[in-house]
Scaffold this motif. Structure first.
Motif, PDB file in Angstrom:
ATOM      1  N   TRP A  83       2.803   9.093 -33.452  1.00  0.00           N
ATOM      2  CA  TRP A  83       3.736   8.344 -32.614  1.00  0.00           C
ATOM      3  C   TRP A  83       3.107   7.610 -31.433  1.00  0.00           C
ATOM      4  O   TRP A  83       3.717   6.720 -30.873  1.00  0.00           O
ATOM      5  N   VAL A  84       1.914   8.005 -31.043  1.00  0.00           N
ATOM      6  CA  VAL A  84       1.279   7.391 -29.882  1.00  0.00           C
ATOM      7  C   VAL A  84       0.304   6.315 -30.372  1.00  0.00           C
ATOM      8  O   VAL A  84      -0.464   6.568 -31.303  1.00  0.00           O
ATOM      9  N   PRO A  85       0.330   5.137 -29.780  1.00  0.00           N
ATOM     10  CA  PRO A  85      -0.615   4.093 -30.191  1.00  0.00           C
ATOM     11  C   PRO A  85      -2.061   4.564 -30.035  1.00  0.00           C
ATOM     12  O   PRO A  85      -2.380   5.317 -29.111  1.00  0.00           O
ATOM     13  N   GLU A  86      -2.916   4.100 -30.933  1.00  0.00           N
ATOM     14  CA  GLU A  86      -4.307   4.553 -30.948  1.00  0.00           C
ATOM     15  C   GLU A  86      -5.034   4.255 -29.637  1.00  0.00           C
ATOM     16  O   GLU A  86      -5.835   5.059 -29.169  1.00  0.00           O
ATOM     17  N   GLU A  87      -4.736   3.112 -29.020  1.00  0.00           N
ATOM     18  CA  GLU A  87      -5.421   2.765 -27.770  1.00  0.00           C
ATOM     19  C   GLU A  87      -5.045   3.693 -26.614  1.00  0.00           C
ATOM     20  O   GLU A  87      -5.782   3.818 -25.644  1.00  0.00           O
ATOM     21  N   ALA A  88      -3.904   4.386 -26.712  1.00  0.00           N
ATOM     22  CA  ALA A  88      -3.483   5.318 -25.663  1.00  0.00           C
ATOM     23  C   ALA A  88      -4.228   6.654 -25.756  1.00  0.00           C
ATOM     24  O   ALA A  88      -4.175   7.457 -24.829  1.00  0.00           O
ATOM     25  N   SER A  89      -4.906   6.880 -26.869  1.00  0.00           N
ATOM     26  CA  SER A  89      -5.657   8.138 -27.007  1.00  0.00           C
ATOM     27  C   SER A  89      -7.122   7.873 -27.328  1.00  0.00           C
ATOM     28  O   SER A  89      -7.823   8.733 -27.840  1.00  0.00           O
ATOM     29  N   ASP A  90      -7.578   6.667 -26.999  1.00  0.00           N
ATOM     30  CA  ASP A  90      -8.938   6.248 -27.302  1.00  0.00           C
ATOM     31  C   ASP A  90      -9.952   7.020 -26.469  1.00  0.00           C
ATOM     32  O   ASP A  90      -9.820   7.138 -25.257  1.00  0.00           O
ATOM     33  N   ASP A  91     -10.985   7.562 -27.132  1.00  0.00           N
ATOM     34  CA  ASP A  91     -12.052   8.267 -26.422  1.00  0.00           C
ATOM     35  C   ASP A  91     -13.330   7.439 -26.377  1.00  0.00           C
ATOM     36  O   ASP A  91     -14.410   7.966 -26.121  1.00  0.00           O
ATOM     37  N   GLY A  92     -13.207   6.151 -26.651  1.00  0.00           N
ATOM     38  CA  GLY A  92     -14.378   5.288 -26.643  1.00  0.00           C
ATOM     39  C   GLY A  92     -15.148   5.315 -27.956  1.00  0.00           C
ATOM     40  O   GLY A  92     -16.261   4.805 -28.039  1.00  0.00           O
ATOM     41  N   GLY A  93     -14.588   5.951 -28.969  1.00  0.00           N
ATOM     42  CA  GLY A  93     -15.245   5.999 -30.275  1.00  0.00           C
ATOM     43  C   GLY A  93     -16.268   7.112 -30.429  1.00  0.00           C
ATOM     44  O   GLY A  93     -16.958   7.192 -31.439  1.00  0.00           O
ATOM     45  N   ILE A  94     -16.362   8.003 -29.436  1.00  0.00           N
ATOM     46  CA  ILE A  94     -17.378   9.069 -29.476  1.00  0.00           C
ATOM     47  C   ILE A  94     -17.119  10.041 -30.619  1.00  0.00           C
ATOM     48  O   ILE A  94     -18.038  10.381 -31.371  1.00  0.00           O
ATOM     49  N   ASN A  95     -15.885  10.502 -30.761  1.00  0.00           N
ATOM     50  CA  ASN A  95     -15.592  11.450 -31.848  1.00  0.00           C
ATOM     51  C   ASN A  95     -15.842  10.821 -33.212  1.00  0.00           C
ATOM     52  O   ASN A  95     -16.352  11.480 -34.123  1.00  0.00           O
ATOM     53  N   GLU A  96     -15.491   9.561 -33.344  1.00  0.00           N
ATOM     54  CA  GLU A  96     -15.734   8.834 -34.594  1.00  0.00           C
ATOM     55  C   GLU A  96     -17.235   8.799 -34.894  1.00  0.00           C
ATOM     56  O   GLU A  96     -17.670   9.072 -36.013  1.00  0.00           O
ATOM     57  N   MET A  97     -18.035   8.446 -33.905  1.00  0.00           N
ATOM     58  CA  MET A  97     -19.492   8.409 -34.084  1.00  0.00           C
ATOM     59  C   MET A  97     -20.063   9.783 -34.399  1.00  0.00           C
ATOM     60  O   MET A  97     -20.990   9.915 -35.191  1.00  0.00           O
ATOM     61  N   LEU A  98     -19.493  10.794 -33.766  1.00  0.00           N
ATOM     62  CA  LEU A  98     -20.034  12.140 -33.914  1.00  0.00           C
ATOM     63  C   LEU A  98     -19.750  12.729 -35.285  1.00  0.00           C
ATOM     64  O   LEU A  98     -20.612  13.393 -35.868  1.00  0.00           O
ATOM     65  N   PHE A  99     -18.561  12.489 -35.822  1.00  0.00           N
ATOM     66  CA  PHE A  99     -18.159  13.178 -37.050  1.00  0.00           C
ATOM     67  C   PHE A  99     -18.089  12.303 -38.307  1.00  0.00           C
ATOM     68  O   PHE A  99     -18.126  12.845 -39.411  1.00  0.00           O
ATOM     69  N   ARG A 100     -17.983  11.003 -38.180  1.00  0.00           N
ATOM     70  CA  ARG A 100     -17.667  10.141 -39.324  1.00  0.00           C
ATOM     71  C   ARG A 100     -18.652  10.275 -40.485  1.00  0.00           C
ATOM     72  O   ARG A 100     -18.255  10.357 -41.629  1.00  0.00           O
ATOM     73  N   ARG A 101     -19.931  10.289 -40.215  1.00  0.00           N
ATOM     74  CA  ARG A 101     -20.929  10.322 -41.289  1.00  0.00           C
ATOM     75  C   ARG A 101     -21.783  11.588 -41.258  1.00  0.00           C
ATOM     76  O   ARG A 101     -22.844  11.635 -41.860  1.00  0.00           O
TER      77      ARG A 101
END
Length: 197
Positions: A83-101
């Motif tokens: 329900w919350v827009p993605e930009e309202a919970s953005d962490d700067g992409g750190i979690n994505e970088m850390l876990f994605r690959r």
């Protein structure tokens, strides 16, 4: 031998697009090592026994508390994400970088290291001095990447308060460690296996 001058050390803020995987992992493990060292020193000054702090209880009730709180946290996080827009919970992409690959074994290792080091410091040492409320404020403040948005900051504060509460209820640091580990692991695996829109 050349003299090393500490005054020449300069710290600068780095954004997520300036980080590579190696630098991110070095940063992660160095901050966790620092967290562990500060926690151990704090425990030493409090004259707490580290072996007593990490002693496993006689029953596994703490695991149920930990898993129950983890289930509530993951459910709340998934509902907020819906329900919350993605930009309202953005962490700067750190979690994505850390876990994605990241391979699964490394995600498990990261979650284990983070949960033990942070719970040792925050529940084992800081909460012993200041109680769960102020510990949760400090815990939310060190998660700097979330401070730009009030929703993730509030969520981190609430999770921390819940971790402090189950620590008090169970009397063992293993309950918050279990919660912290499960939450980080599930969220890491969700990021790892999430399909791109």
């Amino acid at each position: 031998m050349k003299k090393f001058e500490f005054r020449k050390i300069r710290l600068k803020q780095v954004t997520s697009d300036q980080l590579n995987d190696r630098l991110l992992l070095i940063n992660l493990y160095m901050t966790q090592a620092l967290t562990l060292i500060i926690g151990l020193i704090w425990l030493l000054f409090q004259r707490q026994n580290i072996f007593h702090l990490f002693k496993l209880p006689g029953n596994w009730e703490f695991a149920a508390w930990g898993a129950g709180l983890a289930a509530a946290v993951v459910a709340a996080d998934l509902l907020l994400a819906k329900w919350v827009p993605e930009e309202a919970s953005d962490d700067g992409g750190i979690n994505e970088m850390l876990f994605r690959r990241r391979p699964i074994w490394h995600i498990v290792l990261i979650c284990l290291v983070v949960s033990i080091c942070e719970e040792l410091l925050f529940r084992g040492a800081v909460q012993h001095s200041f109680g769960p409320y102020w510990t949760s404020i400090i815990f939310a403040a060190i998660h700097v990447r979330y401070l730009r948005h009030w929703i993730p900051t509030g969520l981190v504060f609430s999770i921390s308060y819940g971790l402090g509460w189950i620590y008090i209820q169970t009397g063992t640091i293993w309950a918050p460690i279990v919660t912290h580990f499960i939450v980080d692991l599930i969220m890491g695996l969700i990021i790892r296996y999430r399909r791109e829109p």
